[in-house]
Design a protein around this motif. Structure first.
Motif, PDB file in Angstrom:
ATOM      1  N   PRO A  40      47.349  64.346  92.960  1.00  0.00           N
ATOM      2  CA  PRO A  40      46.486  63.676  93.941  1.00  0.00           C
ATOM      3  C   PRO A  40      45.016  63.987  93.643  1.00  0.00           C
ATOM      4  CG  PRO A  40      47.397  65.675  94.883  1.00  0.00           C
ATOM      5  CD  PRO A  40      48.037  65.521  93.517  1.00  0.00           C
ATOM      6  N   PRO A  41      44.067  63.393  94.369  1.00  0.00           N
ATOM      7  CA  PRO A  41      42.658  63.752  94.182  1.00  0.00           C
ATOM      8  C   PRO A  41      42.433  65.244  94.409  1.00  0.00           C
ATOM      9  CG  PRO A  41      42.850  61.763  95.507  1.00  0.00           C
ATOM     10  CD  PRO A  41      44.242  62.308  95.350  1.00  0.00           C
ATOM     11  N   LEU A  42      41.627  65.844  93.553  1.00  0.00           N
ATOM     12  CA  LEU A  42      41.325  67.270  93.646  1.00  0.00           C
ATOM     13  C   LEU A  42      39.831  67.455  93.872  1.00  0.00           C
ATOM     14  CD1 LEU A  42      43.441  68.614  90.623  1.00  0.00           C
ATOM     15  CD2 LEU A  42      44.048  68.693  93.052  1.00  0.00           C
ATOM     16  N   THR A  43      39.476  68.298  94.813  1.00  0.00           N
ATOM     17  CA  THR A  43      38.067  68.547  95.138  1.00  0.00           C
ATOM     18  C   THR A  43      37.742  70.019  94.919  1.00  0.00           C
ATOM     19  OG1 THR A  43      38.029  66.752  96.760  1.00  0.00           O
ATOM     20  CG2 THR A  43      36.281  68.391  96.917  1.00  0.00           C
ATOM     21  N   LEU A  44      36.632  70.266  94.258  1.00  0.00           N
ATOM     22  CA  LEU A  44      36.182  71.631  93.958  1.00  0.00           C
ATOM     23  C   LEU A  44      34.714  71.766  94.331  1.00  0.00           C
ATOM     24  CD1 LEU A  44      36.502  74.441  92.564  1.00  0.00           C
ATOM     25  CD2 LEU A  44      35.843  73.300  90.427  1.00  0.00           C
ATOM     26  N   ASN A  45      34.376  72.866  94.995  1.00  0.00           N
ATOM     27  CA  ASN A  45      32.983  73.173  95.301  1.00  0.00           C
ATOM     28  C   ASN A  45      32.488  74.216  94.304  1.00  0.00           C
ATOM     29  OD1 ASN A  45      30.544  73.080  96.881  1.00  0.00           O
ATOM     30  ND2 ASN A  45      31.093  75.094  97.647  1.00  0.00           N
ATOM     31  N   VAL A  46      31.500  73.840  93.495  1.00  0.00           N
ATOM     32  CA  VAL A  46      30.940  74.730  92.485  1.00  0.00           C
ATOM     33  C   VAL A  46      29.645  75.329  93.035  1.00  0.00           C
ATOM     34  CG1 VAL A  46      30.105  74.931  90.118  1.00  0.00           C
ATOM     35  CG2 VAL A  46      31.942  73.323  90.661  1.00  0.00           C
ATOM     36  N   SER A  47      29.637  76.615  93.181  1.00  0.00           N
ATOM     37  CA  SER A  47      28.477  77.293  93.758  1.00  0.00           C
ATOM     38  C   SER A  47      27.205  76.970  92.971  1.00  0.00           C
ATOM     39  CB  SER A  47      28.710  78.808  93.763  1.00  0.00           C
ATOM     40  OG  SER A  47      27.585  79.484  94.268  1.00  0.00           O
ATOM     41  N   GLY A  48      26.193  76.513  93.686  1.00  0.00           N
ATOM     42  CA  GLY A  48      24.912  76.206  93.070  1.00  0.00           C
ATOM     43  C   GLY A  48      24.781  74.787  92.576  1.00  0.00           C
ATOM     44  N   TRP A  84      39.588  75.357  86.416  1.00  0.00           N
ATOM     45  CA  TRP A  84      40.200  75.150  87.739  1.00  0.00           C
ATOM     46  C   TRP A  84      40.987  73.838  87.765  1.00  0.00           C
ATOM     47  CZ3 TRP A  84      40.210  71.715  91.818  1.00  0.00           C
ATOM     48  CH2 TRP A  84      40.686  72.195  93.045  1.00  0.00           C
ATOM     49  N   PHE A  85      40.387  72.767  87.274  1.00  0.00           N
ATOM     50  CA  PHE A  85      41.070  71.468  87.282  1.00  0.00           C
ATOM     51  C   PHE A  85      42.277  71.466  86.343  1.00  0.00           C
ATOM     52  CE2 PHE A  85      36.943  69.667  88.854  1.00  0.00           C
ATOM     53  CZ  PHE A  85      37.449  69.105  90.019  1.00  0.00           C
ATOM     54  N   CYS A  86      42.101  72.026  85.136  1.00  0.00           N
ATOM     55  CA  CYS A  86      43.174  71.962  84.132  1.00  0.00           C
ATOM     56  C   CYS A  86      44.364  72.845  84.482  1.00  0.00           C
ATOM     57  CB  CYS A  86      42.623  72.337  82.753  1.00  0.00           C
ATOM     58  SG  CYS A  86      41.386  71.167  82.148  1.00  0.00           S
ATOM     59  N   ALA A  87      44.179  73.776  85.434  1.00  0.00           N
ATOM     60  CA  ALA A  87      45.309  74.567  85.909  1.00  0.00           C
ATOM     61  C   ALA A  87      46.143  73.789  86.920  1.00  0.00           C
ATOM     62  CB  ALA A  87      44.808  75.865  86.549  1.00  0.00           C
ATOM     63  N   ARG A  88      45.623  72.637  87.361  1.00  0.00           N
ATOM     64  CA  ARG A  88      46.278  71.874  88.418  1.00  0.00           C
ATOM     65  C   ARG A  88      46.692  70.468  88.007  1.00  0.00           C
ATOM     66  NH1 ARG A  88      43.103  75.662  90.129  1.00  0.00           N
ATOM     67  NH2 ARG A  88      43.521  76.744  92.096  1.00  0.00           N
ATOM     68  N   ARG A  89      46.237  70.013  86.843  1.00  0.00           N
ATOM     69  CA  ARG A  89      46.614  68.688  86.351  1.00  0.00           C
ATOM     70  C   ARG A  89      46.346  68.613  84.850  1.00  0.00           C
ATOM     71  NH1 ARG A  89      43.253  63.564  87.150  1.00  0.00           N
ATOM     72  NH2 ARG A  89      43.966  63.427  84.999  1.00  0.00           N
ATOM     73  N   SER A  90      46.657  67.465  84.254  1.00  0.00           N
ATOM     74  CA  SER A  90      46.477  67.329  82.811  1.00  0.00           C
ATOM     75  C   SER A  90      45.009  67.116  82.457  1.00  0.00           C
ATOM     76  CB  SER A  90      47.305  66.146  82.290  1.00  0.00           C
ATOM     77  OG  SER A  90      46.857  64.936  82.874  1.00  0.00           O
ATOM     78  N   CYS A  91      44.603  67.647  81.320  1.00  0.00           N
ATOM     79  CA  CYS A  91      43.257  67.445  80.771  1.00  0.00           C
ATOM     80  C   CYS A  91      43.420  66.991  79.320  1.00  0.00           C
ATOM     81  CB  CYS A  91      42.450  68.739  80.815  1.00  0.00           C
ATOM     82  SG  CYS A  91      42.029  69.306  82.479  1.00  0.00           S
ATOM     83  N   HIS A  92      42.703  65.936  78.946  1.00  0.00           N
ATOM     84  CA  HIS A  92      42.880  65.372  77.610  1.00  0.00           C
ATOM     85  C   HIS A  92      41.637  65.463  76.738  1.00  0.00           C
ATOM     86  CE1 HIS A  92      45.996  63.509  80.170  1.00  0.00           C
ATOM     87  NE2 HIS A  92      46.746  63.612  79.099  1.00  0.00           N
TER      88      HIS A  92
END
Length: 437
Positions: free
Chosen positions: A258-266, A307-315
């Protein structure tokens, strides 16, 4: 029966032993009952005894194995979470996936732990396979060592080997992977085979190919991201339709992400949609921050990708991109840079240095970058205007209109012909109404 002659000497020995022992009445009756059972067994053929034993074992297996559940069953593991087994799913596959999830969260489970969990699940739902006792290794020529853990189905380990080889740029063919699996299955019992290759032509978009070693969700996410980058409209509903089509024809591991949201400090918050690459989302975040004059560190981008690649595929990774323009120089776009802005800057500097850059060549540079990463805008169109009696003024796609108007006014002043402030203002209004200034 044929077994009677072999039984006769035994009966005579038993009779003599009984006479010598001289038991009391109760003991003698019990011994006679035992002798009768021995005689009955001896009178049966070997096939009858074997068949009876097989029937008893089958009855015991059926009595022990649970019926296939019609509803999902679950097992809660203290301090780790809950495992859910849907109808028709092998509990061993659930435990195997549970181990992989725990490992990503830096939790290591021993074979003993996994076997205990599986034993408990097999009470709730029928199990097709059990875990082995030892790790199996095999050397694959030209690739490396294949490791099959005791809890892993060999077909999945071989598929993982195929994915690793493909990522390293040394893909293995389907025939070679099947030979590897056959060799492994000679040493360890295999329940599953390699999945079949799937191919589907999606009208108006292109061909989706899922190789036997591909994870279905990974393949669909990668294909969709590439199609989206090429300008095709592929939405989440279309992705789910493709996923269901594939899963009707071969096994599927995880669900679509599903859509993934991440807050990156700064830097701020970024959402990666199912239809795009995580690298595209991270680059969008970096570009937005850079335009707001916020410093972007490579470490921040690396952490976001992890963070994203631990939760879905990255190409593809987040990395600078470089294009060597023959006879002119090298054009590089950083991860946080907008390709259109980088091409415009390169073209301005090249023309100022005396190199000839055409609109067509500039757009080809941009196409190179936009085929490999996300582009939020294109080069603006060239603009022209006629100023009587001064002549024509032209604004190239990479030029800033204000710079061109100022240079035009200065050149006419050198010729002794001056543009009024009102004329220059009208020129700016005309240009800025047709492209960003």
């Amino acid at each position: 029966p044929k077994s009677l002659p072999r039984a006769a000497p035994r009966r005579e020995t038993q009779r003599r032993d009984l006479e010598d022992a001289q038991p009391d009445c109760g003991e003698q009756q019990a011994i006679m009952r035992g002798c009768l059972l021995l005689l009955l067994t001896a009178c049966r053929s070997d096939d009858e005894v074997e068949g009876r034993a097989r029937a008893l074992l089958e009855a015991a297996r059926r009595a022990k194995a649970p019926e296939a559940p019609t509803e999902p069953v679950s097992l809660t593991v203290e301090n780790l979470g809950t495992l859910r087994v849907d109808p028709g799913v092998d509990p061993a596959d659930v435990v195997e996936a549970f181990y992989a999830t725990a490992l990503r969260q830096n939790v290591t489970l021993s074979l003993k732990n996994l076997t205990t969990i599986l034993d408990k699940l097999c009470v709730l739902a029928p199990c097709r396979r059990r875990f082995h006792k030892e790790r199996l290794t095999a050397n694959v020529k030209g690739v490396g060592t294949l490791v099959v853990e005791p809890w892993v189905e060999p077909a999945r380990a071989v598929a993982e080997l195929g994915r690793a080889a493909e990522s390293a740029g040394n893909p293995l063919g389907e025939d070679q992977l099947r030979r590897v699996l056959d060799a492994v299955c000679e040493k360890r019992a295999c329940v599953d085979a390699l999945d079949r290759r799937l191919e589907l032509n999606v009208t108006g978009v292109g061909r989706l190919v899922v190789e036997p070693w591909h994870d279905v969700a990974d393949a669909i996410e990668g294909w969709t991201a590439a199609a989206t980058m090429s300008g095709h409209d592929v939405n989440e509903g279309s992705m789910k339709d493709l996923y269901e089509w594939c899963c009707k024809r071969r096994s599927c591991g995880r669900d679509l992400t599903p859509p993934l949201t991440l807050n990156v400090s700064g830097l701020g918050s970024v959402t990666c949609l199912p239809t795009e690459e995580p690298a595209t989302a991270v680059e969008r975040l970096a570009s937005t921050a850079a335009e707001a004059y916020i410093s972007v560190l490579p470490e921040q981008l690396d952490a976001a990708m992890a963070w994203f690649c631990a939760r879905r595929s990255c190409h593809r990774p987040v990395a600078p991109m470089r294009l060597d323009v023959e006879g002119v120089g090298a054009l590089e776009v950083p991860p946080w840079g907008e390709p259109a802005a980088a091409v415009a800057k390169f073209a301005r500097e090249a023309t100022a240095a005396g190199f000839e850059i055409t609109e067509q060549s500039a757009n080809k540079m941009l196409e190179f970058f936009c085929s490999r990463r996300s582009c939020r805008r294109t080069l603006p169109p060239p603009l022209t205007a006629r100023v009587e009696p001064h002549g024509e003024i032209a604004v190239a796609p990479w030029d800033d209109p204000a710079d061109v108007v100022e240079a035009f006014g200065a050149s006419k002043a050198e010729e002794g012909s001056y543009l009024t402030a009102g004329t220059m203002t009208k020129l700016m209004e005309a240009f800025c109404s047709r492209r960003p200034c």
